[in-house]
Design an enzyme around this catalytic site. Structure first.
Site, PDB file in Angstrom:
ATOM      1  CG  ASN A  15     -34.158  93.995 -49.658  1.00 51.25           C
ATOM      2  OD1 ASN A  15     -34.412  93.746 -48.525  1.00 51.25           O
ATOM      3  ND2 ASN A  15     -33.350  93.357 -50.264  1.00 51.25           N
TER       4      ASN A  15
ATOM      5  CG  HIS B 293     -30.996  94.049 -47.602  1.00 48.53           C
ATOM      6  ND1 HIS B 293     -31.193  92.575 -47.765  1.00 48.53           N
ATOM      7  CD2 HIS B 293     -30.073  94.347 -48.821  1.00 48.53           C
ATOM      8  CE1 HIS B 293     -30.393  92.083 -48.611  1.00 48.53           C
ATOM      9  NE2 HIS B 293     -29.914  92.994 -49.370  1.00 48.53           N
TER      10      HIS B 293
ATOM     11  CD  GLU C 138     -30.988  90.499 -52.706  1.00 47.23           C
ATOM     12  OE1 GLU C 138     -31.275  89.671 -51.854  1.00 47.23           O
ATOM     13  OE2 GLU C 138     -30.154  91.137 -52.099  1.00 47.23           O
TER      14      GLU C 138
END
Length: 324
Positions: free
Chosen positions: A109, A37, A106
Site C-alpha cells: 500500500n 488498503h 505494508e
C-alpha cells in the site's frame, strides 16, 4: 469478551461495506473494524475503496457498534497530522464510537507514493514519531514537531471530540511493543500469542483492550467454503514478515502459488458448523485477548445466510464458550 465483524475493503465495494456494517449491527456484533488498503493482496479479492470515506458513511448508517480502523499506517501514504484529523472527524460523526487502529504498514500500500520502502526498524521509528504527533494533536492546541522522519508546523485540530480518540497499535513482537505500548490505549495482533498479551500488559500495567482477528469461510458447503478461502485468503500463508515486503498482487500470487486448499483450510474454519469456529477463536481469549474481529471470506456471495447464521448460532455459541 467482545466479538466484532471485519469490514474487509479488499473483498467488497464501498456500498456493500456499508450494507454489511448495518447487517453486522443487526446481527448483534459488538464492534466493526475496517481495513485500510490501497490495493488488495490478490486479484481475486477485487476491491480496495478508500476506507475513510466508507467509515464516514458507516458512522452515519449505524447507531450502536464501536468502529475502528484495522489498521491505518500513518507513515508514508498518510502524514500523521492528516490521520489525526481524519480520526477526530470520524469519531465526531460516530458519537465517540471510533478507535484509531494504527500499524507500521505494508509495501503493498505504501509504495504507491513513490518514496521507496524502508526496513522494519525504520518503519517502527516512523510509527513511534507518528504516534507522538497524533497524540499531541488529540490533546488540543497547536503542535510543532521536528523529528527524524516528520515535521509538523503549527498544526491544530479545529474539530475535536470532547472525549479523546483512543489509539490501538498493531504489534508483532517485543520491538513493536516497546516502541508503541507507552503511546497507545489498546493492542492489536493477528496471532493468538499469549506472550504478546503478557508483554503488552507488562509495558502498560494491564487493563487495556487487546484486539485479535480470525478469518472464517462460512458456507452451507464445506468444500465451497474451503475453495473460496483458498481463492481469496491464501495470501496470509507467508506470514506478516514476508507479506509486509511484497509490492503487489502479482508478487502475492507468485509467493503463494504452491499453497494448497488444505493448507488454507487448516487455519481457516470452512463450512456450516459452529464448533470449528468457536475452537479457532477460543485461542484468542485463552491467550488473554479481550476482543476478536471475525472475517467472513467472500461475504458478498451469501450475506443474508452469513449474518443470519451469526445472529442465530455463531454469536450465542461464542459468548457462551467465552463466558465458560
Amino acid at each position: 469478551m467482545r466479538f466484532g465483524y471485519t469490514l474487509m475493503t479488499e473483498q467488497s465495494g464501498p456500498r456493500e461495506l456499508v450494507k454489511q456494517a448495518c447487517a453486522a449491527e443487526r446481527a448483534g456484533f459488538d464492534f466493526a473494524v475496517m481495513s485500510d488498503h490501497y490495493s488488495p493482496w490478490l486479484d481475486a479479492q477485487g476491491h480496495s475503496p478508500y476506507a475513510w470515506s466508507v467509515l464516514g458513511a458507516v458512522a452515519q448508517a449505524t447507531e450502536r457498534m464501536d468502529l475502528m480502523s484495522f489498521v491505518t499506517a500513518p507513515i508514508m501514504r498518510y502524514h500523521p497530522a492528516v490521520v489525526a484529523q481524519k480520526a477526530a472527524t470520524v469519531d465526531l460523526l460516530s458519537d465517540n464510537r471510533f478507535t484509531l487502529g494504527v500499524g507500521a504498514g505494508e509495501n503493498l500500500n505504501e509504495h504507491v507514493v513513490g518514496r521507496g520502502w524502508p526496513p522494519v526498524n525504520v518503519r517502527h521509528e516512523m510509527l513511534g514519531e507518528a504516534l507522538r504527533i497524533i497524540s499531541a494533536l488529540f490533546e488540543g492546541g497547536y503542535v510543532n514537531f521536528a523529528g527524524d522522519h516528520y515535521r509538523v508546523d503549527s498544526a491544530t485540530l479545529w474539530d475535536l471530540p470532547e472525549q479523546r480518540v483512543p489509539i490501538a497499535t498493531a504489534v508483532s513482537g517485543e520491538q513493536s511493543i516497546e516502541e508503541c505500548a507507552p503511546l497507545a490505549d489498546a493492542m492489536i495482533a493477528v496471532q493468538p500469542e499469549a506472550r504478546l498479551c503478557q508483554s503488552w500488559d507488562s509495558a502498560t500495567g494491564g487493563g487495556q483492550r487487546k484486539y485479535g482477528q480470525q478469518p472464517i469461510s462460512w458456507d452451507p458447503s464445506a468444500e465451497a467454503g474451503a475453495q473460496r478461502a483458498w481463492s481469496k485468503m491464501r495470501w496470509f500463508a507467508g506470514g506478516w514478515k514476508v507479506n509486509a515486503e511484497l509490492p503487489g498482487t502479482a508478487a502475492f500470487a507468485a509467493a503463494t502459488q504452491h499453497v494448497r486448499v488444505e493448507d488454507v483450510s487448516a487455519g481457516i474454519p470452512c463450512g456450516p458448523d459452529v464448533e470449528p469456529i468457536v475452537k479457532s477463536m477460543s485461542a484468542y481469549w485463552e491467550a488473554g485477548f479481550t476482543d476478536i474481529a471475525l472475517v467472513q471470506v467472500g461475504v458478498d456471495e451469501n450475506p443474508n445466510g452469513f449474518f443470519g447464521f451469526a445472529r442465530e448460532r455463531l454469536l450465542p455459541a461464542l459468548r457462551e464458550a467465552a463466558e465458560s
